[in-house]
Motif scaffolding. Structure first.
Motif, PDB file in Angstrom:
ATOM      1  N   PHE A   1       0.829  -1.191   0.000  1.00 34.54           N
ATOM      2  CA  PHE A   1       0.000   0.000   0.000  1.00 34.54           C
ATOM      3  C   PHE A   1       0.869   1.249   0.000  1.00 34.54           C
ATOM      4  N   LEU A   2       0.272   2.340  -0.453  1.00 34.36           N
ATOM      5  CA  LEU A   2       0.936   3.638  -0.507  1.00 34.36           C
ATOM      6  C   LEU A   2       0.024   4.668   0.134  1.00 34.36           C
ATOM      7  N   VAL A   3       0.540   5.418   1.096  1.00 37.18           N
ATOM      8  CA  VAL A   3      -0.218   6.479   1.749  1.00 37.18           C
ATOM      9  C   VAL A   3      -0.104   7.750   0.905  1.00 37.18           C
ATOM     10  N   VAL A   4      -1.251   8.311   0.547  1.00 41.44           N
ATOM     11  CA  VAL A   4      -1.290   9.504  -0.299  1.00 41.44           C
ATOM     12  C   VAL A   4      -1.891  10.655   0.508  1.00 41.44           C
ATOM     13  N   LEU A   5      -1.069  11.656   0.799  1.00 41.92           N
ATOM     14  CA  LEU A   5      -1.470  12.773   1.650  1.00 41.92           C
ATOM     15  C   LEU A   5      -2.006  13.935   0.821  1.00 41.92           C
ATOM     16  N   PRO A   6      -2.769  14.824   1.442  1.00 42.08           N
ATOM     17  CA  PRO A   6      -3.337  15.969   0.717  1.00 42.08           C
ATOM     18  C   PRO A   6      -2.255  16.845   0.094  1.00 42.08           C
TER      19      PRO A   6
ATOM     20  N   GLN B   1      -0.376  -1.510  -6.126  1.00 46.01           N
ATOM     21  CA  GLN B   1      -0.533  -1.223  -4.697  1.00 46.01           C
ATOM     22  C   GLN B   1      -1.903  -0.625  -4.428  1.00 46.01           C
ATOM     23  N   SER B   2      -2.375  -0.827  -3.201  1.00 46.14           N
ATOM     24  CA  SER B   2      -3.559  -0.106  -2.769  1.00 46.14           C
ATOM     25  C   SER B   2      -3.152   1.315  -2.401  1.00 46.14           C
ATOM     26  N   LEU B   3      -4.075   2.245  -2.564  1.00 48.83           N
ATOM     27  CA  LEU B   3      -3.800   3.651  -2.273  1.00 48.83           C
ATOM     28  C   LEU B   3      -4.621   4.088  -1.066  1.00 48.83           C
ATOM     29  N   ILE B   4      -3.939   4.606  -0.064  1.00 44.38           N
ATOM     30  CA  ILE B   4      -4.589   5.058   1.158  1.00 44.38           C
ATOM     31  C   ILE B   4      -4.690   6.577   1.065  1.00 44.38           C
ATOM     32  N   LEU B   5      -5.859   7.068   0.701  1.00 45.76           N
ATOM     33  CA  LEU B   5      -6.039   8.482   0.383  1.00 45.76           C
ATOM     34  C   LEU B   5      -6.588   9.244   1.586  1.00 45.76           C
ATOM     35  N   TRP B   6      -5.889  10.304   1.952  1.00 46.78           N
ATOM     36  CA  TRP B   6      -6.311  11.134   3.083  1.00 46.78           C
ATOM     37  C   TRP B   6      -6.747  12.498   2.574  1.00 46.78           C
TER      38      TRP B   6
ATOM     39  N   SER C   1      -8.998  18.827  -1.067  1.00 46.17           N
ATOM     40  CA  SER C   1      -7.621  18.880  -0.564  1.00 46.17           C
ATOM     41  C   SER C   1      -6.704  17.817  -1.151  1.00 46.17           C
ATOM     42  N   ASN C   2      -7.267  16.788  -1.775  1.00 46.06           N
ATOM     43  CA  ASN C   2      -6.464  15.694  -2.311  1.00 46.06           C
ATOM     44  C   ASN C   2      -6.819  15.505  -3.788  1.00 46.06           C
ATOM     45  N   SER C   3      -5.896  15.821  -4.673  1.00 49.06           N
ATOM     46  CA  SER C   3      -6.170  15.764  -6.105  1.00 49.06           C
ATOM     47  C   SER C   3      -6.456  14.348  -6.592  1.00 49.06           C
ATOM     48  N   CYS C   4      -5.946  13.331  -5.891  1.00 51.95           N
ATOM     49  CA  CYS C   4      -6.262  11.943  -6.262  1.00 51.95           C
ATOM     50  C   CYS C   4      -7.726  11.638  -5.961  1.00 51.95           C
ATOM     51  N   LEU C   5      -8.215  12.116  -4.824  1.00 51.57           N
ATOM     52  CA  LEU C   5      -9.625  11.942  -4.503  1.00 51.57           C
ATOM     53  C   LEU C   5     -10.505  12.680  -5.507  1.00 51.57           C
ATOM     54  N   LYS C   6     -10.043  13.812  -5.939  1.00 49.84           N
ATOM     55  CA  LYS C   6     -10.795  14.575  -6.941  1.00 49.84           C
ATOM     56  C   LYS C   6     -10.905  13.772  -8.235  1.00 49.84           C
TER      57      LYS C   6
END
Length: 685
Positions: A514-519, A569-574, A579-584
């Motif tokens: 997994f990969l943690v993806v921060l804002p 990998q799984s992506l852990i989106l915060w 605030s998080n372009s991946c979530l967008k």
């Protein structure tokens, strides 16, 4: 995709941030515990100086295939300094252990520089390391090689026992690695001509989550080094290790020649002596089905089992309960009792246990037995030997799959709560390709078997399988049919059924890479941003302290193509879509309507300034990975007091009211939560 940048400076800063109630995000009961003999500032400074020097020299060999054999020592000392892990009677003893480990690291670095590994030679006690696929962290394990045993390439394959250790709140990397390095005496069992390995299990998690993954990773590393006979591997453990053997024996019965459980819990409700008025919320009770061994009892039809209990051991009740559960399935494994014994082995009874295991190991596991029995509550644990329960009518309800090879060209199957299955055809049907008859739930199917089926070893490896050239059946509108191999099983197949690759809940994503993806920006709500920063930092610190690894971290702006990143990998989106372009990027693919004002989910609406959604969702177009939004491990510090409580606490999704401050029990007030249906849609109320 851009190169991942490890945001260590951000992590340090974030861990110092305040949680929404103004207090630092540190809770009573945190593991690792406080030191018993703290070092002075001068002593720590001396260790830190030496550590820095050894780390610098390590850079020259860090790409060596066996670099982890040295790195485990550096990590042990580094974590001891960071978390104040000094558990000896005197500070001087802690200093001594740290310096012994750094001296050993220097020796190994020097040897690796000459492409030598002298610590692998000969018999006796060894401590080795590997880099975990989950987070790239170096993880240690111990090895016992009996005197005179020849191993390695060109030698006869040797049998191996995996010994799972008991609970130890102070058994962090430093004491574990030191004890394995300095060990002079063998463990409780000394099987003749057999390698015994001692996984670290990522410290103190009951052999769950990354602790479960650790068992397989160090097993596989040891198999390659010592030329182990893959069909003669025994799983055994005592106390917390006994609980681990119950769990991993029931959930992965096809991986072992036999299973031995010594004491150890097997479920939550009975072990915790819970009565209805003390039961947790309904979805947490449902999630007991992830690990509770009685829910997987029939899987012990597939592997020999022997249990041991001390006569007056309080944990004897768990084994007695399991004997009752197994007896109801007409299974009657031996349960040996040590006369007069508390929580330990009787010196004579342990000989009986060893003799029984040695006999089972000598026989080895049957890779392609005529009968397979599967019992599960999730496709995550739905594969046994040549048969994979790949989808269910309803997750977290009991599913069964019983199969029997009749004559090599005919298989009989009976199912319960199963919609999809994958199986490797019998040897006779595979020869040159041909037809296979499957009689399933009263229906008869004629299948064509291709000779191009992948190697059986590939099918047998742990983890969910997405079918290649295997036989695949699907149940639609109550009728079974041959699905063929033209297309992969997906979560949106007409029959539904969450596949083994994406079973939920959120915690399952931390058992693989997994990969943690921060804002990379801010939202319209300072309160939400503060909560996100504090909880992300809390998870990173907790992963490091409890799971003994440093999570891989990037900012959302560094990810690039999110679907490309999600292939491996799984992506852990915060954060939020603001605030998080991946979530967008993923916003339209998620079952939540989420903007600066509202969070709408399942017909319910919440104020986005004070509420945060948490969920796991397979929207990466990947057969093996998913996104997790705003959550790390869902069990928290309050649950560390007993390994039996270190289970998932939240289902597939939840909405938190963050005006209630995070605590040792939860990250906020849960105002809505549920599992997705089998099509990954929000269930209608």
């Amino acid at each position: 995709m851009k190169c991942f940048l490890f945001l260590s400076l951000w992590v340090v800063a974030a861990q110092a941030q305040l949680s929404p109630n103004g207090a630092t995000a540190s809770f009573k009961g945190s593991l690792p515990p406080k030191p018993t003999a703290a070092l002075s500032a001068e002593q720590e400074a001396g260790i830190a100086k030496e550590l820095a020097a050894v780390k610098k020299s390590f850079q020259a060999v860090k790409k060596h295939p066996r670099a982890a054999d040295a790195d485990i020592f550096l990590k042990a000392v580094s974590y001891a300094l960071e978390f104040d892990e000094w558990y000896d009677k005197k500070p001087e003893d802690g200093v001594k252990k740290a310096m012994v480990l750094l001296d050993e690291a220097k020796k190994r670095i020097a040897a690796l520089g000459k492409n030598e590994t002298p610590w692998m030679s000969g018999s006796g006690q060894k401590v080795l390391g590997y880099y975990s696929k989950i987070d790239d962290s170096p993880q240690p394990y111990g090895v016992e090689v009996p005197e005179g045993l020849e191993f390695g390439a060109g030698k006869k394959p040797v049998p191996m026992w995996i010994w799972l250790h008991g609970r130890g709140d102070t058994a962090t990397d430093l004491p574990f690695v030191y004890s394995r390095l300095m060990a002079k005496k063998p463990g409780q069992f000394q099987p003749a001509g057999t390698i015994v390995i001692h996984p670290f299990g990522r410290y103190c998690n009951g052999w769950k989550s990354a602790g479960e993954t650790d068992v397989f990773e160090c097993r596989d590393d040891a198999m390659k080094r010592f030329n182990v006979d893959t069909n003669r591997v025994a799983l055994a453990g005592f106390s917390m290790g006994g609980a681990g053997a119950w769990h991993m024996g029931a959930h992965y019965p096809d991986q072992w020649a036999c299973v031995h459980t010594g004491a150890g819990f097997a479920d939550v409700k009975r072990y915790q002596k819970l009565t209805p008025e003390k039961y947790p919320v309904w979805y947490e009770q449902t999630l007991w089905g992830v690990y509770d061994v009685p829910d997987y009892a029939r899987n012990f039809f597939n592997v020999p089992l022997i249990s041991y209990s001390g006569e007056v051991d309080a944990q004897r009740d768990s084994a007695e309960y399991m004997m009752e559960v197994l007896a109801r399935q007409d299974l009657h494994p031996p349960h040996l009792i040590g006369p007069g014994m508390p929580h330990k082995y009787h010196p004579e009874t342990i000989k009986e246990v060893q003799a029984w295991i040695e006999k089972a190991v000598a026989k080895g596991r049957d890779l392609f037995p005529d009968e397979i029995h599967i019992q599960t509550k999730t496709p995550l644990y739905g594969r046994v030997k040549w048969l994979n329960l790949h989808g269910m009518e309803e997750s977290w309800k009991e599913a069964r799959l019983d199969a029997k090879v009749i004559d090599g060209l005919t298989i009989e199957m009976k199912t319960q709560n199963v919609t999809r299955l994958v199986f490797y055809p019998p040897p006779q049907a595979r020869k040159g390709g041909g037809s296979l008859q499957v009689n399933i739930d009263g229906a008869t199917l004629k299948l064509t078997v291709g000779p191009e089926s992948p190697k059986f070893e590939t099918f047998m490896s742990p983890g969910p399988k997405v079918a290649g050239a295997f036989c695949r059946l699907i149940k639609e509108n109550g009728v079974w049919r041959d699905f063929g191999n033209a297309e992969p099983f997906q979560h949106d197949t007409p029959a539904g059924g969450k596949p083994g690759a994406h079973p939920g809940p959120m915690d399952a994503s931390f058992m693989k890479r997994f990969l943690v993806v921060l804002p990379d920006g801010k939202s319209s709500s300072p309160a939400v941003d503060e909560w996100v920063n504090a909880e992300a930092a809390h998870f990173l610190k907790r992963w490091k302290g409890l799971m003994r690894g440093e999570a891989r971290v990037v900012k959302a702006s560094d990810v690039g193509d999110i679907y490309e990143a999600g292939k491996t990998q799984s992506l852990i989106l915060w954060g939020t879509p603001e605030s998080n372009s991946c979530l967008k990027q993923l916003a339209k693919s998620l079952p939540v309507q989420w903007d600066a004002k509202k969070v709408d989910m399942g017909g319910q609406s919440f104020d986005a300034k004070t509420h945060v959604p948490l969920m796991v969702y397979p929207c990466l177009k990947s057969p093996g990975f998913e996104v997790v939004i705003n959550s790390g491990l869902t069990f928290r510090e309050a649950h560390d007091k007993t390994n039996s409580l270190q289970n998932p606490k939240l289902p597939d999704w939840a909405i938190l009211d963050i005006t209630q401050p995070p605590s040792a029990e939860s990250a906020g007030k849960v105002v809505a939560a549920d599992f997705f249906d089998e099509h990954w849609q929000v269930k209608k109320k």
